[in-house]
Design an enzyme around this catalytic site. Structure first.
Site, PDB file in Angstrom:
ATOM      1  N   SER A   8      48.500  73.563 -59.683  1.00 34.27           N
ATOM      2  CA  SER A   8      49.040  72.207 -59.569  1.00 34.27           C
ATOM      3  C   SER A   8      48.088  71.314 -58.785  1.00 34.27           C
ATOM      4  O   SER A   8      47.807  71.549 -57.610  1.00 34.27           O
ATOM      5  CB  SER A   8      50.401  72.231 -58.868  1.00 34.27           C
ATOM      6  OG  SER A   8      50.783  70.910 -58.559  1.00 34.27           O
ATOM      7  N   HIS A  31      47.886  71.821 -63.970  1.00 31.78           N
ATOM      8  CA  HIS A  31      49.234  71.241 -63.926  1.00 31.78           C
ATOM      9  C   HIS A  31      49.190  69.872 -63.254  1.00 31.78           C
ATOM     10  O   HIS A  31      48.752  69.743 -62.108  1.00 31.78           O
ATOM     11  CB  HIS A  31      50.132  72.204 -63.144  1.00 31.78           C
ATOM     12  CG  HIS A  31      51.572  71.833 -63.082  1.00 31.78           C
ATOM     13  ND1 HIS A  31      52.480  72.128 -64.075  1.00 31.78           N
ATOM     14  CD2 HIS A  31      52.296  71.222 -62.107  1.00 31.78           C
ATOM     15  CE1 HIS A  31      53.683  71.711 -63.722  1.00 31.78           C
ATOM     16  NE2 HIS A  31      53.600  71.142 -62.531  1.00 31.78           N
ATOM     17  N   ASP A  33      51.403  66.801 -61.969  1.00 31.95           N
ATOM     18  CA  ASP A  33      52.747  66.330 -61.642  1.00 31.95           C
ATOM     19  C   ASP A  33      52.809  64.813 -61.716  1.00 31.95           C
ATOM     20  O   ASP A  33      51.955  64.119 -61.152  1.00 31.95           O
ATOM     21  CB  ASP A  33      53.131  66.806 -60.236  1.00 31.95           C
ATOM     22  CG  ASP A  33      53.369  68.306 -60.195  1.00 31.95           C
ATOM     23  OD1 ASP A  33      54.222  68.771 -60.972  1.00 31.95           O
ATOM     24  OD2 ASP A  33      52.697  68.999 -59.415  1.00 31.95           O
ATOM     25  N   MET A  35      55.406  61.667 -60.916  1.00 33.33           N
ATOM     26  CA  MET A  35      56.662  61.363 -60.213  1.00 33.33           C
ATOM     27  C   MET A  35      56.834  59.855 -60.121  1.00 33.33           C
ATOM     28  O   MET A  35      55.857  59.120 -60.004  1.00 33.33           O
ATOM     29  CB  MET A  35      56.612  61.943 -58.803  1.00 33.33           C
ATOM     30  CG  MET A  35      56.291  63.419 -58.780  1.00 33.33           C
ATOM     31  SD  MET A  35      56.589  64.115 -57.166  1.00 33.33           S
ATOM     32  CE  MET A  35      54.986  64.750 -56.781  1.00 33.33           C
ATOM     33  N   HIS A  64      53.804  67.584 -66.057  1.00 31.42           N
ATOM     34  CA  HIS A  64      55.187  67.834 -65.636  1.00 31.42           C
ATOM     35  C   HIS A  64      55.770  66.497 -65.202  1.00 31.42           C
ATOM     36  O   HIS A  64      55.449  65.999 -64.122  1.00 31.42           O
ATOM     37  CB  HIS A  64      55.180  68.866 -64.486  1.00 31.42           C
ATOM     38  CG  HIS A  64      56.529  69.102 -63.885  1.00 31.42           C
ATOM     39  ND1 HIS A  64      56.687  69.674 -62.637  1.00 31.42           N
ATOM     40  CD2 HIS A  64      57.793  68.870 -64.340  1.00 31.42           C
ATOM     41  CE1 HIS A  64      57.979  69.773 -62.359  1.00 31.42           C
ATOM     42  NE2 HIS A  64      58.662  69.284 -63.374  1.00 31.42           N
ATOM     43  N   MET A  66      58.363  64.325 -63.730  1.00 30.56           N
ATOM     44  CA  MET A  66      59.574  64.285 -62.893  1.00 30.56           C
ATOM     45  C   MET A  66      59.976  62.832 -62.784  1.00 30.56           C
ATOM     46  O   MET A  66      59.829  62.192 -61.734  1.00 30.56           O
ATOM     47  CB  MET A  66      59.264  64.898 -61.515  1.00 30.56           C
ATOM     48  CG  MET A  66      59.056  66.399 -61.572  1.00 30.56           C
ATOM     49  SD  MET A  66      58.338  67.043 -60.055  1.00 30.56           S
ATOM     50  CE  MET A  66      56.610  66.741 -60.387  1.00 30.56           C
ATOM     51  N   MET A 135      62.498  75.503 -62.404  1.00 30.90           N
ATOM     52  CA  MET A 135      61.957  75.099 -61.096  1.00 30.90           C
ATOM     53  C   MET A 135      62.376  76.106 -60.027  1.00 30.90           C
ATOM     54  O   MET A 135      63.539  76.494 -59.945  1.00 30.90           O
ATOM     55  CB  MET A 135      62.491  73.711 -60.696  1.00 30.90           C
ATOM     56  CG  MET A 135      61.937  72.545 -61.511  1.00 30.90           C
ATOM     57  SD  MET A 135      60.140  72.374 -61.487  1.00 30.90           S
ATOM     58  CE  MET A 135      59.797  72.121 -59.734  1.00 30.90           C
ATOM     59  N   ASP A 173      57.663  77.015 -61.336  1.00 31.14           N
ATOM     60  CA  ASP A 173      56.895  76.017 -60.593  1.00 31.14           C
ATOM     61  C   ASP A 173      57.523  75.825 -59.220  1.00 31.14           C
ATOM     62  O   ASP A 173      58.687  75.433 -59.121  1.00 31.14           O
ATOM     63  CB  ASP A 173      56.914  74.696 -61.393  1.00 31.14           C
ATOM     64  CG  ASP A 173      56.140  73.579 -60.714  1.00 31.14           C
ATOM     65  OD1 ASP A 173      55.449  73.831 -59.709  1.00 31.14           O
ATOM     66  OD2 ASP A 173      56.233  72.430 -61.209  1.00 31.14           O
TER      67      ASP A 173
HETATM   68  C1  DX5 Z   1      56.906  70.166 -57.165  1.00 31.68           C
HETATM   69  C2  DX5 Z   1      55.856  70.169 -58.213  1.00 31.68           C
HETATM   70  C3  DX5 Z   1      55.006  71.374 -58.167  1.00 31.68           C
HETATM   71  C4  DX5 Z   1      54.234  71.524 -56.887  1.00 31.68           C
HETATM   72  C5  DX5 Z   1      53.973  72.986 -56.678  1.00 31.68           C
HETATM   73  O1  DX5 Z   1      57.766  69.145 -57.401  1.00 31.68           O
HETATM   74  O2  DX5 Z   1      56.440  70.125 -59.503  1.00 31.68           O
HETATM   75  O3  DX5 Z   1      54.150  71.455 -59.296  1.00 31.68           O
HETATM   76  O4  DX5 Z   1      53.033  70.819 -56.878  1.00 31.68           O
HETATM   77  O5  DX5 Z   1      53.310  73.145 -55.475  1.00 31.68           O
HETATM   78  P1  DX5 Z   1      53.378  74.498 -54.619  1.00 31.68           P
HETATM   79  O6  DX5 Z   1      52.757  75.560 -55.470  1.00 31.68           O
HETATM   80  O7  DX5 Z   1      52.619  74.160 -53.414  1.00 31.68           O
HETATM   81  O8  DX5 Z   1      54.837  74.777 -54.368  1.00 31.68           O
HETATM   82 ZN    ZN Z   2      55.182  70.607 -61.213  1.00 31.33          ZN
END
Ligand code: DX5
Ligand code: ZN
Length: 221
Positions: A8, A31, A33, A35, A64, A66, A135, A173
């Site tokens: 990530s 990956h 993210d 948001m 991903h 969110m 998740m 994740d």
């Molecule tokens: C959380 C994200 C993850 C996050 C994982 O909301 O979707 O992808 O970056 O990070 P670690 O591996 O540090 O938990």
């Molecule tokens: Zn993620």
């Protein structure tokens, strides 16, 4: 079934993303993210920087989302060239229609569920997806502790996929590290997102190798 490691980028050093991406060139995916400050209480970088990451990444990008209203944004991420685009079940009003749209654009379609969301009501639409993301932390932030109590949900998801004879990947994740990846692999996950454990390691490349080797050894497939 393949075992895939998807570091990530949220845990990467954003001031040197080029070399951070290079350090995970042995990963299967990167990956990314996304948001919006609404679906989750945090923001990430947006559209133009994300497109630059997709263009620069040495490995396929796994987005991903969110975000609220994934119908509006998910196709943009497929258009950007993301290999896989995952949106949240809790945010989508017409998940099947959106999955079909993504697949028609050439991307893999993923459906994500938060820790509090039951997977059972989505089993009947698994065949519309390439991946289900369970998740293992509350989405929004990296560096949280792995929720081992999500393993029954991972197991149930894998079983439902097998019972239906589908070829659908199960991704986890949140909090994935050398000490937790085996639990997820044994429960039936085959695709592992790992942020802090990879980018906070002394050697990200070696950490990807170590995680893949542990996951492959403990894979339930
Ligand atoms: C959380 C994200 C993850 C996050 C994982 O909301 O979707 O992808 O970056 O990070 P670690 O591996 O540090 O938990
Ligand atoms: Zn993620």
């Amino acid at each position: 079934m393949e075992t895939l490691i998807s570091p990530s980028l949220l845990a990467a050093d954003f001031t040197k993303l080029g070399s951070e991406l290079d350090s995970i060139r042995n990963a299967d995916w990167a990956h990314m993210d996304v948001m919006d400050g609404h679906f989750v209480p945090n923001l990430a970088i947006g559209d133009p920087a994300d497109a630059a990451i997709v263009a620069a990444s040495p490995v396929p990008v796994d987005a991903h989302l969110m975000i609220e209203n994934p119908e509006r944004w998910a196709p943009k991420y497929a258009e950007m060239g993301c290999a896989s685009v995952t949106f949240h079940a809790e945010a989508a009003s017409e998940p099947v229609r959106l999955a079909r749209e993504l697949r028609a654009m050439g991307a893999r379609a993923g459906l994500a569920v938060k820790p509090g969301t039951d997977i059972d009501s989505y089993i009947e639409i698994f065949d519309e997806f390439d991946m289900i993301l369970i998740m293992t932390v509350e989405p929004g932030f990296g560096g949280q502790a792995f929720m081992a109590d999500m393993m029954p949900k991972v197991r149930r998801t894998r079983e439902a996929i097998e019972n239906a004879g589908l070829d659908v990947w199960v991704q986890v994740d949140g909090g994935v590290s050398r000490s937790t990846i085996t639990l997820a692999a044994e429960a039936g996950a085959n695709n592992f997102v790992a942020g802090s454990s990879v980018f906070r390691a002394d050697d990200a490349y070696a950490e990807v190798e170590a995680l893949r080797s542990l996951a492959t050894t403990h894979c339930h497939c």
